[in-house]
Enzyme design. Structure first.
Site, PDB file in Angstrom:
ATOM      1  CB  SER A 194      17.713  -9.896   9.235  1.00  0.00           C
ATOM      2  OG  SER A 194      16.871 -10.617   8.361  1.00  0.00           O
ATOM      3  CE1 TYR A 207      20.205  -7.637   4.687  1.00  0.00           C
ATOM      4  CE2 TYR A 207      19.106  -9.706   5.233  1.00  0.00           C
ATOM      5  CZ  TYR A 207      19.180  -8.321   5.323  1.00  0.00           C
ATOM      6  OH  TYR A 207      18.241  -7.630   6.045  1.00  0.00           O
TER       7      TYR A 207
END
Length: 302
Positions: A194, A207
């Site tokens: 990401s 995350y």
């Protein structure tokens, strides 16, 4: 569920993504893990004008998180290019059924397997079922993920931290360890990291850390497997409109989602899937390993 508002759309016939939303979504929220059916607007899973060229003919791909979002878009694109696909998902059976039907409509075989990739025994089972069904495994897409919006470090409780890493990182390792003995020269492993791995935000602290671990894992695994002719790469999407967003962000955050990119909108799964296809195709990316592609709408330039 919050009330929705109208969106404006483009008509870009040159890309085939003529229904591309040109603004952020309306405020909305779902229960975890979320479904595409309940999203407004629905994510764009495929480019209907795409012309396949058989780049994955005869290949078999296993895609975690393949029921919806980026996983679904990638599964559909792989099927268009000639691959049979196993989609692994947690419990979103309706989305998985829709994805499997589309793959079969494209003339390819699809195997659905539901379970938790954080469990090593399930990963072994998923790979075993794939081999029993298709007799080979050429492409592994480690894509399944979860997240929770938080306020900062004080909001990272041990249970949530472990849960995030169990799915987002440990699951990638478990699935890779299970698949690797059955992969041969020319195979490809592609991990979904990401933009948060490189430009982390406090509201996704755990995350982001798990996605940074995936980036490190990708590069170290690439070094290990290069002598065997197995390529290992990653895709680091920016803000993409998937069920993860309305099921984990507040309605207010959803309304602003994607506005911090140069394109001032979230990306669509169909805009990310070609990155996975490029890295999966030995014809296209035979000289790439340990690398990361960044479909992020210019997020890192804002």
């Amino acid at each position: 569920m919050q009330a929705t508002k109208a969106l404006s759309f483009s008509s870009d016939l040159s890309t085939g993504l003529e229904d591309l939303p040109m603004s952020s979504p309306s405020p909305q929220q779902q229960e975890v893990p979320g479904t595409e059916e309940a999203m407004t607007p629905h994510p764009l899973d495929e480019n209907k004008r795409y012309v396949p060229s058989g780049r994955l003919n005869g290949k078999v791909a296993l895609i975690t998180g393949g029921d919806s979002g980026i996983g679904r878009a990638t599964a559909i694109l792989f099927a268009k290019e000639g691959a049979d696909v196993c989609i692994v998902y947690l419990n979103e059976h309706k989305d998985a059924d829709k994805t499997a039907k589309r793959i079969k409509d494209l003339g390819r075989r699809c195997l659905k397997i539901a379970g938790d990739i954080g469990d090593p025994s399930f990963c072994r089972q998923a790979v075993g079922d794939t081999l029993e069904q298709f007799h080979r495994l050429d492409i592994l897409i480690n894509n399944a993920a979860e997240q929770k919006e938080i306020t900062g470090i004080a909001d990272v409780d041990p249970e949530q931290l472990e849960k995030t890493f169990r799915t987002n990182f440990f699951g990638f390792i478990h699935m890779t360890r299970s698949a690797l003995p059955h992969m041969k020269k020319g195979s490809a492993i592609i991990n979904t990291t990401s933009i948060q791995a490189l430009y982390p935000q406090p509201y996704l602290m755990d995350y982001a850390a798990s996605k940074a671990a995936i980036l490190n894992f990708t590069q170290s695994l690439a070094k290990e497997l290069a002598p065997k002719g197995i390529r290992v790469n990653a895709v680091a999407p920016g803000p993409i409109w998937t069920p993860l967003i309305p099921s984990t962000f507040s309605p207010e955050h959803v309304e602003k989602f994607g506005q911090n990119t140069l394109m001032k909108r979230p990306g669509q799964p169909a805009e990310v899937a070609p990155s996975f296809l490029f890295l999966a195709s030995e014809t296209d990316s035979s000289y790439m390993t340990g690398q990361v592609l960044h479909p992020n709408g210019g997020s890192n330039l804002e």
